[in-house]
Write an enzyme that holds these catalytic residues in place. Structure first.
Site, PDB file in Angstrom:
ATOM      1  N   GLY A 140       9.361   5.428  36.564  1.00 54.29           N
ATOM      2  CA  GLY A 140      10.599   6.008  37.075  1.00 54.29           C
ATOM      3  C   GLY A 140      11.850   5.299  36.571  1.00 54.29           C
ATOM      4  O   GLY A 140      11.774   4.235  35.941  1.00 54.29           O
ATOM      5  N   HIS A 141      12.979   5.884  36.917  1.00 55.64           N
ATOM      6  CA  HIS A 141      14.251   5.318  36.462  1.00 55.64           C
ATOM      7  C   HIS A 141      14.447   3.896  36.995  1.00 55.64           C
ATOM      8  O   HIS A 141      14.024   3.556  38.100  1.00 55.64           O
ATOM      9  CB  HIS A 141      15.421   6.209  36.899  1.00 55.64           C
ATOM     10  CG  HIS A 141      15.604   6.249  38.389  1.00 55.64           C
ATOM     11  ND1 HIS A 141      16.392   5.351  39.063  1.00 55.64           N
ATOM     12  CD2 HIS A 141      15.057   7.047  39.330  1.00 55.64           C
ATOM     13  CE1 HIS A 141      16.349   5.604  40.354  1.00 55.64           C
ATOM     14  NE2 HIS A 141      15.531   6.635  40.548  1.00 55.64           N
ATOM     15  N   ASP A 142      15.060   3.073  36.196  1.00 60.44           N
ATOM     16  CA  ASP A 142      15.432   1.688  36.559  1.00 60.44           C
ATOM     17  C   ASP A 142      14.245   0.792  36.921  1.00 60.44           C
ATOM     18  O   ASP A 142      14.427  -0.237  37.568  1.00 60.44           O
ATOM     19  CB  ASP A 142      16.444   1.672  37.723  1.00 60.44           C
ATOM     20  CG  ASP A 142      17.733   2.374  37.349  1.00 60.44           C
ATOM     21  OD1 ASP A 142      18.521   1.789  36.599  1.00 60.44           O
ATOM     22  OD2 ASP A 142      17.929   3.541  37.788  1.00 60.44           O
TER      23      ASP A 142
END
Ligand SMILES: CC(C)(COP(=O)(O)OP(=O)(O)OC[C@H]1O[C@@H](n2cnc3c(N)ncnc32)[C@H](O)[C@@H]1OP(=O)(O)O)[C@@H](O)C(=O)NCCC(=O)NCCS
Length: 214
Positions: A140-142
């Protein structure tokens, strides 16, 4: 190519997909009697359309014309990495990203990581060195995936997940947002992780419970 034998098929596919060419496959087969698994691997390699050279790393010499990739399955390969650096001066390896993988905006894939087919690395995620993101895994993001970690097929890290070094995420496991997983931890296949995981532990189940302490 160096690597862990069970990742051989995936690594081979990644090399072919990236337009690379294997000039030969070097199998490190030390002189002691090889295990049945190693013999089965040698048999499989023997059927590839490439010369297969069986060597003992103790007597091997690198060819400056060749470049090398290394496929990792966590820190158990560290001794090989150290040996390649100290004895042969090989300390840099190719990074392989499959053409059917997606690396989204701002994501960073570090040197010698491998991103397999249909994996997705979300925006601003960081994939560390010697990380293997297997088929269909989603980061996922980050997220921050520490060096030597291994994501099995179809595992999912939601946003802002942090994996320390040498973490194993089993097939189909899901790590909920903002969770931290300690160094050397193992997450069993199909597990849903809802809380931080201490270093060195193995967790399993839905929700995850500690099944093995360091
Ligand atoms: C996490 C893992 C490494 C633990 O292996 P292990 O140390 O040999 O542990 P065990 O098999 O002895 O299991 C310990 C306990 O956890 C339970 N357990 C293991 N895996 C489980 C799972 N996926 N879901 C639920 N419980 C699980 C076992 O039933 C056992 O419970 P018990 O003590 O009540 O009997 C292993 O279960 C696993 O999931 N490996 C990942 C496999 C995978 O995804 N491979 C992909 C390769 S590409």
């Amino acid at each position: 190519m160096f690597g862990h034998s069970h990742l051989f098929g995936d690594i081979f596919d990644l090399i072919m997909d990236s337009g690379g060419r294997l000039s030969k496959v070097v199998l490190n087969m030390p002189p002691e009697p090889p295990s049945s698994r190693r013999l089965a691997l040698a048999d499989r390699l023997g059927r590839l359309p490439y010369p297969v050279e069986t060597v003992d790393l103790g007597h091997w010499k690198p060819n400056p014309e060749e470049s090398y990739v290394i496929g990792f399955s966590r820190k158990q390969m560290k001794p090989l990495l150290d040996q390649l650096a100290s004895r042969f001066g090989i300390d840099s390896f190719g990074t392989l990203v499959h053409s059917r993988a997606t690396i989204q905006h701002g994501a960073v894939v570090s040197e010698s990581a491998m991103i397999d087919a249909n994996a997705v690395v979300g925006p601003w995620a960081r994939i560390g060195r010697h990380v293997f993101v297997n088929r269909g895994a989603s980061v996922g993001h980050d997220c921050d995936v520490g060096d030597f970690s291994f994501l099995a097929p179809s595992s999912t890290l939601c946003g802002y997940v942090r994996l320390c070094e040498d973490v194993m995420i089993g097939a189909g496991a899901t790590i909920l947002p903002d969770i931290a997983i300690g160094a050397g931890a193992q997450v069993a296949a199909g597990t849903v992780v809802t809380k931080d995981v201490p270093p060195g532990t193995a967790v399993a189940g839905v929700p995850a419970r500690v099944r093995r302490n360091p």
